[in-house]
Design a protein around this motif. Structure first.
Motif, short mmCIF file in Angstrom:
data_model
loop_
_atom_site.label_atom_id
_atom_site.label_comp_id
_atom_site.label_asym_id
_atom_site.label_seq_id
_atom_site.Cartn_x
_atom_site.Cartn_y
_atom_site.Cartn_z
N ILE A 190 0.81 -1.21 0.00
CA ILE A 190 0.00 0.00 0.00
C ILE A 190 0.85 1.27 0.00
CG2 ILE A 190 -0.23 0.38 2.50
CD1 ILE A 190 -3.23 0.81 2.04
N ALA A 191 2.16 1.14 0.15
CA ALA A 191 3.04 2.30 0.28
C ALA A 191 3.00 3.21 -0.95
CB ALA A 191 4.47 1.85 0.54
N SER A 192 2.72 2.64 -2.12
CA SER A 192 2.72 3.45 -3.35
C SER A 192 1.38 4.14 -3.61
CB SER A 192 3.08 2.57 -4.55
OG SER A 192 2.18 1.48 -4.67
N LEU A 193 0.40 3.97 -2.73
CA LEU A 193 -0.91 4.60 -2.88
C LEU A 193 -0.76 6.12 -2.82
CD1 LEU A 193 -4.06 3.99 -2.91
CD2 LEU A 193 -3.96 4.30 -0.44
N THR A 194 -1.37 6.84 -3.77
CA THR A 194 -1.28 8.30 -3.81
C THR A 194 -2.68 8.90 -3.95
OG1 THR A 194 -1.15 8.60 -6.22
CG2 THR A 194 0.90 8.03 -5.05
N SER A 195 -2.71 10.23 -3.98
CA SER A 195 -3.99 10.94 -4.10
C SER A 195 -4.65 10.73 -5.46
CB SER A 195 -3.76 12.44 -3.86
OG SER A 195 -2.85 12.97 -4.80
N LYS A 196 -3.90 10.20 -6.42
CA LYS A 196 -4.47 9.94 -7.74
C LYS A 196 -5.12 8.55 -7.82
CE LYS A 196 -1.02 12.78 -10.11
NZ LYS A 196 0.04 12.78 -11.15
N ASP A 197 -5.00 7.78 -6.75
CA ASP A 197 -5.48 6.40 -6.74
C ASP A 197 -6.82 6.26 -6.01
OD1 ASP A 197 -3.12 5.71 -8.07
OD2 ASP A 197 -2.06 5.43 -6.16
N LEU A 198 -7.34 5.04 -6.04
CA LEU A 198 -8.61 4.74 -5.37
C LEU A 198 -8.48 3.43 -4.60
CD1 LEU A 198 -12.20 5.12 -6.65
CD2 LEU A 198 -11.48 2.83 -5.91
#
Length: 304
Positions: A190-198
């Motif tokens: 989950i570390a690569s989750l950003t504001s552009k993701d869902l």
């Protein structure tokens, strides 16, 4: 149903209302308190028979507690009881309900069991269609299409549904990851989750902490969250931007058929919305399958 009845602990609600009820209604309330598990699945007519009151008394008792009727009261009770039970308890409760309903029909044949369970699943799906706002469904599809990456999480009884949904999304839109504790480290996943993701969450009572923590992290980084959960006020619902409510009953696998149908509809809508891109991706997947020779293509042996 009043807001108070929807949110308050049912046992506390009964105890507070007990003194102001008629003698017949008090008998019904005593049944609700002392035989709570049976009250979850028995019909109003059967409860009336057991406590020796009229059917209308059972209905009026539920209404006096702030519910529109007995079905609404029973739904609220189911949610509270099943949300606090362990897995063994849920299975036991499901078996009690099934046995009770078959006994009422005076038929416990294999044919009756098959028909009862499958028709109940079909009814759950039919009921859910009217409960899902089309605008919410369309919004979910748009959010899933707009996200740079989609992360799917669903643990324990939700895990098979999460895995199937993630697989479908990967085939029609790509860039979809299933979060799986125990397969590597969830933190790394989950570390690569950003504001552009869902983040797409499947979370039902008894609400796993890992799923809720993943949702908290998604909110922290600004990612959008869609959650499918069992009540609009659940811990998962309170963390989500968009919520779909699939009420889990007390059958062995809850409302899994209805849940699967909803997830299937989302994948189908994405396929239709970006038909050319999805078709191209499916063709790519098929070519890779052929390259890796995943499936057995040999003709079956001929019988002699």
């Amino acid at each position: 149903m009043t807001e108070n009845a929807a949110s308050q602990d049912i046992v506390m609600l009964i105890r507070e209302a007990y003194g102001g009820m008629s003698m017949g209604q008090q008998k019904v309330l005593e049944f609700f308190l002392s035989r709570r598990l049976e009250a979850v699945y028995l019909s109003a007519a059967r409860i009336a028979e057991l406590v020796d009151v009229s059917h209308s008394t059972v209905v009026r008792t539920a209404q006096a507690l702030g519910f529109d009727g007995f079905p609404e009261f029973q739904t609220a009770l189911q949610e509270q009881v099943s949300g606090r039970m362990n897995s063994t308890g849920v299975y036991q409760l499901g078996s009690r309900r099934l046995i009770s309903e078959l006994l009422e029909q005076e038929d416990n044949s294999m044919k009756s069991i098959l028909e009862r369970v499958m028709l109940t699943d079909a009814k759950n799906i039919e009921n859910m269609v009217a409960q899902i706002p089309v605008a919410d469904f369309e919004q979910a599809v748009n959010m899933l299409l707009a996200a740079e990456n989609v992360y799917v999480i669903g643990l324990r009884s939700s895990a098979p549904m999460a895995m199937n949904f993630a697989m479908g999304l990967r085939q029609v839109r790509g860039k979809c990851q299933l979060l799986q504790p125990g397969v590597g480290d969830l933190v790394d996943q989950i570390a690569s989750l950003t504001s552009k993701d869902l983040l797409f969450s499947l979370c039902f009572g008894r609400y796993t902490k890992v799923t809720l923590h993943a949702m908290d992290y998604a909110r922290k980084v600004g990612a959008q969250i869609i959650s499918v959960t069992d009540t609009p006020v659940s811990p998962a619902a309170r963390r989500a931007d968009l919520v779909f409510t699939v009420r889990y009953g007390v059958w062995f696998y809850g409302a899994s058929a209805a849940l699967f149908s909803l997830l299937n509809a989302l994948v189908a809508a994405i396929l239709v919305q970006q038909n050319d891109a999805s078709q191209a991706r499916l063709e790519t997947v098929d070519s890779v399958i052929e390259e890796f020779e995943i499936f057995d293509t040999d003709d079956p042996p001929q019988s002699t």
